[in-house]
Design an enzyme around this catalytic site. Sequence first.
Site, PDB file in Angstrom:
ATOM      1  N   GLY A 269       0.753  -1.321  -0.416  1.00 19.66           N
ATOM      2  CA  GLY A 269       0.380  -0.122  -0.305  1.00 19.66           C
ATOM      3  C   GLY A 269       0.834   1.664  -0.306  1.00 19.66           C
ATOM      4  N   VAL A 270       0.415   2.639  -0.059  1.00 15.58           N
ATOM      5  CA  VAL A 270       1.078   3.327  -0.011  1.00 15.58           C
ATOM      6  C   VAL A 270       1.197   4.201   1.966  1.00 15.58           C
ATOM      7  CG1 VAL A 270      -0.354   4.537  -2.254  1.00 15.58           C
ATOM      8  CG2 VAL A 270      -1.291   4.868   0.318  1.00 15.58           C
ATOM      9  N   GLY A 271       2.207   4.907   1.985  1.00 15.13           N
ATOM     10  CA  GLY A 271       2.322   5.831   3.208  1.00 15.13           C
ATOM     11  C   GLY A 271       3.996   5.298   3.344  1.00 15.13           C
ATOM     12  N   SER A 272       4.168   5.823   4.334  1.00 11.93           N
ATOM     13  CA  SER A 272       5.871   5.935   4.941  1.00 11.93           C
ATOM     14  C   SER A 272       5.836   4.837   5.647  1.00 11.93           C
ATOM     15  CB  SER A 272       5.930   7.014   6.164  1.00 11.93           C
ATOM     16  OG  SER A 272       5.091   6.994   7.361  1.00 11.93           O
ATOM     17  N   GLU A 294      -0.942  -2.745  -6.805  1.00 16.15           N
ATOM     18  CA  GLU A 294      -1.984  -1.125  -7.559  1.00 16.15           C
ATOM     19  C   GLU A 294      -1.372   0.278  -7.754  1.00 16.15           C
ATOM     20  OE1 GLU A 294      -4.844  -1.576  -5.089  1.00 16.15           O
ATOM     21  OE2 GLU A 294      -3.933  -0.529  -3.304  1.00 16.15           O
ATOM     22  N   ASN A 384     -10.341   6.846   5.048  1.00 14.39           N
ATOM     23  CA  ASN A 384     -10.488   6.793   3.607  1.00 14.39           C
ATOM     24  C   ASN A 384     -11.407   5.825   3.683  1.00 14.39           C
ATOM     25  OD1 ASN A 384      -8.095   8.682   3.554  1.00 14.39           O
ATOM     26  ND2 ASN A 384      -6.324   7.216   4.452  1.00 14.39           N
ATOM     27  N   GLY A 388      -7.737  -1.164  -2.603  1.00 14.78           N
ATOM     28  CA  GLY A 388      -7.506  -2.334  -3.018  1.00 14.78           C
ATOM     29  C   GLY A 388      -7.112  -3.765  -1.682  1.00 14.78           C
TER      30      GLY A 388
END
Length: 505
Positions: A269-272, A294, A384, A388
Site C-alpha cells: 500500500g501507500v504511505g511511510s 496497484e 478513507n 485494494g
Amino acid sequence: MEVDEKVKERLRSEKAYDLIMSAEEAAAMIKDGMTLGVSGFTASGYPKAVPHALAERGKKGEKFKVNVYSGASLGPEIDTEMTEAGIMGMRMPYMTDSTFRAAVNKGECDYIDMHLSHSTQYINYGALPKVEIAIVEALALNEDGSIVPTTSVGNTPAIVRQADKVIIELNTLQPMGLEGMHDCIVLPNPPHRKPIDITKPNDRIGVPYIECGWEKICGIVITDIQDGLRPLGSVSEDSQKIADHIIDFLDGEVRAGRLDDTLLPIQSGVGSVANAVLYGLLESEFHDLTCYTEVVQDSMLELIKAGKVTCASTTAITPSPEMKAKFDEECDLYKGKLIFRPEDISNNPGIIRRLGVISMNTALECDIYGNVNSTHVNGSSMMNGIGGSGDFARNAAISIFSTVSVAKGGAISSIVPFCSHIDHTEHDVQVIVTEQGYADLRGLTPKQRAVKIIENCAHPDYKDMLKDYFDRACASSKLQTPHLLDEAFSWHIRAMKTGSMKVGE
C-alpha cells in the site's frame, strides 16, 4: 487550426485539430445530474483543467451537482475544489481527500466505498448510473482515436467504453517515454470469461492504448499541469521499527524454507511504512524481486533502478514531486520493467492468488482475534476507503497488516478487544505488525491468536487491560471466540467521551 509541433507529435490525426477547445468550453458540456467518469488513480494521471473549470462554475454561484467515478483517489482539482464548490454529488470507489472526507461525514456528499476490483465490473454491468461524459488525461491520441494514457490506467478503459462522450486533456508535460508501458484490456462480463493469461508479473495480455474512437471524442483540451503529488512524509521511528519487523518476518520465511531469496511478488500500500519496508529491501540480501501491486511509490522506483526489482506491474505510479521529476528525465530506464494495467487486472483476485502475492497493507485498528478495521474511526466516521487492500488480503499467499500500536499521543490503542468496524476478517489476516513486534497468526486458533497479538503487538500501556479483558472473556465461556459483549466496545465509547481509552483519564 494551427498546431505546434509538440502537440502534433501527440495528436496523430488531423481530425483532432478541430476538437481543440478551452477547459471552460469543455466544462460547459457538463450539466446538472450528469455522471462523470474520470481517469486517475491516487492523484496520478487525472484530469485537472476541466474539473477546475467545472468547480469555478460552482464557486460563481451556479447550482448543480455531478457524480464522479474514478479509479481511486484524485487530486485537489476534483476531490477538494469540486467539493468546496458544492457540486460533488456521489463519488466512488475510493478517496483520501480531507475536504471530501469532512463533507461525507457531515452528510453533504454521498460516497460508495468498494473493493477496487469490483468497481470496474459494476461499471461494465450497468449496476451503477451510466457514465455520460468521461474526462481522460492522455499522453497522445492515435490516428484511430485510441488513447495513450499517462501515469495511471485505473478504471479508464471501462469508463471510456461506457461513456457517451469523451473529453481529452492532452498533457504535454507528461514524458513521451511512458508510451509502450501500458497493457490495456477490457474484460468481458460473466459468464464464460476466459482465463486471464498472466502467470508472471511481466506477462502482457493487452495493448498499449485505450480503445475509444473519434465518434466519442467531443473535445480536446491542451494542458501542461503537473499532478497534485504530495511529498512523502519522513519515516518515523515507529514506521522504521514496523519495517524492520516485516523484514525480519520475511527473513524468517526464507530460513524456514517457505520462501527463497527472490521472495514472492510484492504488493504494498501507500504511505511511510510501505516506503520504509521497500527501502529496507534495497539494503537486504533479497534479489531479483518482482512486484504485482496497484500503486508504485518512490521506493519501488528506486528498487527498479538499483536492479533489485526486475518487473513491477501496477495501475499507477504515485511518486513524490522530486521523484516524479527524476522519473520524467529517466523514463526510458523503466521500459520493460514497469507495466501499467487496468485495476481489474492489477487487483484481480484470481491473478493475485495464482501469483502468490505477499500483500502489505495498513490498518486503523486490529482486535485481539485478528480482525482489521482499515476505513472507519469509532465504527461510523469514514477515514478513507478500503481501496485494494481487500482484493489482495483475501487472495494473497501472505497477508500482512501493520499499524502503530497507539494513536493520539497514546490516548488510543490500535489493538482493541473488538474492532468497531471490520473490513478484513480474521480469515484474511495472517500477520499483524506494530512497532512493538509482529504476530504470525497462521495455524492458530482464535484464543491462541489473542495471546500472541496481545503479547507481541500491543503497547505496554494497554497490554494489561487487554489481558484482563481476554482472561475474563475466557472465564465467562468456553466458546470458540470469547467476548464480553457488554464491554467489547467500551474502549471506543470511553475514548469518545473522555478522549482516551485509558481508564480514569
